[in-house]
Design a protein around this motif. Structure first.
Motif, PDB file in Angstrom:
ATOM      1  N   HIS A   1       0.825  -1.047  -0.047  1.00 21.02           N
ATOM      2  CA  HIS A   1      -0.298  -0.235   0.039  1.00 21.02           C
ATOM      3  C   HIS A   1       0.670   1.861   0.174  1.00 21.02           C
ATOM      4  N   GLY A   2       1.807   1.256  -0.570  1.00 22.37           N
ATOM      5  CA  GLY A   2       2.724   2.646  -1.007  1.00 22.37           C
ATOM      6  C   GLY A   2       4.017   3.028   0.648  1.00 22.37           C
ATOM      7  N   GLY A   3       3.666   1.562   1.153  1.00 24.12           N
ATOM      8  CA  GLY A   3       4.146   2.603   2.681  1.00 24.12           C
ATOM      9  C   GLY A   3       3.686   2.728   3.282  1.00 24.12           C
ATOM     10  N   GLY A   4       2.513   2.160   3.997  1.00 23.65           N
ATOM     11  CA  GLY A   4       1.219   3.613   4.440  1.00 23.65           C
ATOM     12  C   GLY A   4       1.548   5.059   3.873  1.00 23.65           C
ATOM     13  N   PHE A   5       1.666   5.860   5.203  1.00 24.75           N
ATOM     14  CA  PHE A   5       1.479   6.507   5.470  1.00 24.75           C
ATOM     15  C   PHE A   5       2.598   7.567   5.584  1.00 24.75           C
ATOM     16  N   LEU A   6       4.156   7.004   5.758  1.00 23.28           N
ATOM     17  CA  LEU A   6       4.904   7.858   6.131  1.00 23.28           C
ATOM     18  C   LEU A   6       5.408   8.197   4.521  1.00 23.28           C
ATOM     19  N   PRO A   7       5.668   7.439   3.997  1.00 24.27           N
ATOM     20  CA  PRO A   7       5.955   8.019   3.106  1.00 24.27           C
ATOM     21  C   PRO A   7       5.494   9.847   2.235  1.00 24.27           C
ATOM     22  N   SER A   8       4.382   9.367   2.258  1.00 18.68           N
ATOM     23  CA  SER A   8       3.242  11.020   2.999  1.00 18.68           C
ATOM     24  C   SER A   8       2.786  12.026   3.698  1.00 18.68           C
ATOM     25  N   TYR A   9       4.460  11.974   4.557  1.00 20.29           N
ATOM     26  CA  TYR A   9       4.722  12.372   5.795  1.00 20.29           C
ATOM     27  C   TYR A   9       6.379  12.466   6.327  1.00 20.29           C
ATOM     28  N   ALA A  10       6.579  11.724   5.272  1.00 16.04           N
ATOM     29  CA  ALA A  10       7.828  11.580   6.043  1.00 16.04           C
ATOM     30  C   ALA A  10       8.879  12.593   6.734  1.00 16.04           C
ATOM     31  N   ASP A  11       8.939  13.454   6.058  1.00 13.08           N
ATOM     32  CA  ASP A  11      10.260  14.929   6.541  1.00 13.08           C
ATOM     33  C   ASP A  11      10.042  14.873   7.997  1.00 13.08           C
ATOM     34  N   ARG A  12       8.940  15.148   8.520  1.00 16.42           N
ATOM     35  CA  ARG A  12       8.539  14.819   9.523  1.00 16.42           C
ATOM     36  C   ARG A  12       9.502  13.968  10.510  1.00 16.42           C
ATOM     37  N   SER A  13       9.782  13.034   9.986  1.00 20.27           N
ATOM     38  CA  SER A  13      10.405  12.028  10.616  1.00 20.27           C
ATOM     39  C   SER A  13      12.205  13.033  11.024  1.00 20.27           C
ATOM     40  N   ASP A  14      12.396  13.591  10.477  1.00 14.17           N
ATOM     41  CA  ASP A  14      13.746  14.482  10.490  1.00 14.17           C
ATOM     42  C   ASP A  14      14.172  14.793  11.133  1.00 14.17           C
ATOM     43  N   HIS A  15      12.629  16.296  11.570  1.00 14.69           N
ATOM     44  CA  HIS A  15      13.086  17.102  13.269  1.00 14.69           C
ATOM     45  C   HIS A  15      12.511  16.699  14.487  1.00 14.69           C
ATOM     46  N   ALA A  16      11.610  14.854  14.400  1.00 11.21           N
ATOM     47  CA  ALA A  16      11.612  14.783  15.945  1.00 11.21           C
ATOM     48  C   ALA A  16      12.056  14.631  17.064  1.00 11.21           C
ATOM     49  N   CYS A  17      13.518  14.289  16.704  1.00 18.69           N
ATOM     50  CA  CYS A  17      14.944  13.972  17.544  1.00 18.69           C
ATOM     51  C   CYS A  17      15.175  15.351  17.982  1.00 18.69           C
ATOM     52  N   THR A  18      15.257  16.332  16.751  1.00 17.18           N
ATOM     53  CA  THR A  18      15.817  17.602  16.770  1.00 17.18           C
ATOM     54  C   THR A  18      14.923  18.817  17.681  1.00 17.18           C
ATOM     55  N   VAL A  19      13.705  18.101  18.145  1.00 13.74           N
ATOM     56  CA  VAL A  19      12.609  18.980  18.453  1.00 13.74           C
ATOM     57  C   VAL A  19      12.292  18.517  19.700  1.00 13.74           C
TER      58      VAL A  19
END
Length: 367
Positions: free
Chosen positions: A258-276
C-alpha cells in the motif's frame, strides 16, 4: 522436495491448488491451454518496448490448511468482495490476470497465525509453504510466491525461510507489521533479518491493522482497514528505521504494501522529531542517515490509486523503488497497469521498471 519436472510431469495423483484438488490430467491440460487462453491478451509495451508485468501484491489461501483450523473457513475469508477468490481457481485467476494485463503474480498469504499456538502455527506454515511451492512450480510463468513464517518463534522462522529459499523456490516471505506486542525492531527478530539478508530474501510487509485502536475505528468507513492497515505499515517501517534495524542489516530487502502506508506522505516530519524533542529519543541509537534517507532502500507497491499519489511517492523514494501491486483478488485496483501508464511523472523507462523490470531484478525472477 520434488523437482519442478516432477511437479509438471506427474502422470497420476493430484496437484494441490488453493481452491482444492485438480487431477494431474486437468492440471496439464490447463497448463497447455494457457497459451491459447492468452491469445486475446493485450501485452504491455511502453513506446514500443515490451515488459513482463509483475504484480507483487496478490493474495491466495490454501484449503489444505482447513483441517488445522477446525475447518473454519472464516479464518481465511474476510467479509469483503473478492474474498472467495483467494482460493485460486486457475481458469478464473488466469482470466482475471489477463484482463488486468498482468503476466505474473507474486502470491502471498495474509498472516493470520501469529496469535495461534506455536505448534499449530508451524503446521499451518509448513502446509502453506509446500502448497505455494507446488503451485508456483506448476505455473512458473504466471506465479511466484512468498513464504509464510512462524514468527512467534524466530528460530523456527529462520529454518522455514531457509527451506523456502533454498529448497522450495520461493522468493522471500510475507510478514505482518508486528507479532503480538513485539515490534520487528526487537532484537529477538535479528536472526530472521540476518538470514533474510544472507539469502537475499525479500520481506513483504503486509499490515494486519492496529487492533489497539478498535474503539476509535468504530462506525462508518471501515476505518480499521482504511486507516488501520496503512498505519500498521507506517509504524513497522518507522520502528525499523528509528531503532537502527536497517543500519544493522543494510542489505535487507523490504517491500512495503500500500505504498508504505502513511510514512512516505509525511516522511519529512521524521527528520525533525529528535531535534525538537531529544528527551524522547534514545541517545544510544545513532542513525547513520536521516530517517527519510532509509526510504530509498525500501521498495513500495503502487497501490495508492492515483497518478498524483505516484508522483509524490516517486519524489520521496525514487521511481526505482516502486513496483506494481494490486491486492488482487480484493478489488482495490482492478486496472493496476493502467494506473502506471497514466502516471505522467514517470518517463518511459521508469514505467517499464515499475511495471515489472524492478520486481524481476529484486525478486530474482527468471525470464
Amino acid at each position: 522436495m520434488p523437482s519442478r519436472r516432477q511437479f509438471l510431469g506427474a502422470a497420476s495423483g493430484v496437484l494441490f491448488c488453493s481452491c482444492g484438488l485438480l487431477d494431474a490430467a486437468d492440471a496439464q491440460a490447463q497448463s497447455q491451454g494457457q497459451g491459447q487462453r492468452r491469445r486475446g491478451f493485450e501485452a504491455v509495451a511502453v513506446n514500443g518496448k515490451s515488459v513482463k508485468t509483475i504484480d507483487v501484491h496478490a493474495h491466495c489461501a490454501f484449503e489444505a490448511t482447513l483441517p488445522l483450523l477446525n475447518n473454519d473457513r472464516s479464518v481465511l475469508l474476510n467479509n469483503v468482495r473478492g474474498a472467495e477468490e483467494v482460493f485460486i481457481s486457475l481458469e478464473q485467476r488466469f482470466a482475471a490476470m489477463d484482463a488486468q494485463r498482468v503476466d505474473m503474480e507474486v502470491l502471498s498469504v495474509n498472516p493470520f497465525w501469529y496469535r495461534r499456538d506455536r505448534d499449530n502455527a508451524a503446521q499451518i506454515v509448513k502446509v502453506q509453504n509446500e502448497k505455494m511451492a507446488e503451485l508456483c512450480a506448476a505455473h512458473p510463468d504466471r506465479f511466484a510466491g512468498f513464504a509464510s513464517l512462524t514468527l512467534q518463534d524466530p528460530q523456527l522462522a529462520v529454518q522455514e525461510l531457509t527451506t523456502a529459499m533454498q529448497r522450495q523456490g520461493l522468493k522471500g516471505a510475507a510478514i505482518g507489521g508486528n507479532v503480538g506486542d513485539w515490534e520487528f525492531s526487537d532484537p529477538r527478530f535479528h536472526p530472521v533479518w540476518q538470514k533474510a539478508e544472507e539469502l537475499g530474501a525479500v520481506l513483504f510487509i503486509h499490515p494486519q491493522g492496529v487492533p489497539q485502536l478498535a474503539q476509535r475505528f468504530r462506525g462508518n468507513g471501515w476505518l480499521a482497514n482504511a486507516i488501520g492497515n496503512p498505519l500498521d505499515t507506517t509504524i513497522a517501517l518507522s520502528q525499523l528505521i528509528f531503532q537502527g534495524t536497517l543500519d544493522r542489516f543494510p542489505g535487507l530487502k523490504i517491500l512495503a504494501a500500500h505504498g508504505g502506508g502513511f510514512l512516505p506522505s509525511y516522511a519529512d516530519r521524521s527528520d525533525h522529531a529528535c531535534t525538537v524533542a531529544p528527551a524522547n529519543c534514545d541517545p544510544n541509537v545513532q542513525l547513520k542517515k536521516k530517517p527519510t534517507e532509509y526510504l530509498r532502500q525500501i521498495w513500495f507497491d503502487s497501490l495508492i490509486f492515483t497518478p498524483s499519489a505516484i508522483r509524490h511517492l516517486q519524489q520521496q523514494v525514487g521511481a526505482s523503488q516502486i513496483v506494481l501491486g494490486s491486492d488482487y483478488p480484493y478489488p482495490w485496483a482492478l486496472k493496476p497497469v493502467d494506473h502506471i501508464m497514466a502516471s505522467d511523472s514517470l518517463n518511459d523507462e521508469q514505467k517499464l521498471d515499475v511495471l515489472g523490470s524492478t520486481a524481476a531484478k529484486v525478486l530474482r525472477l527468471e525470464g
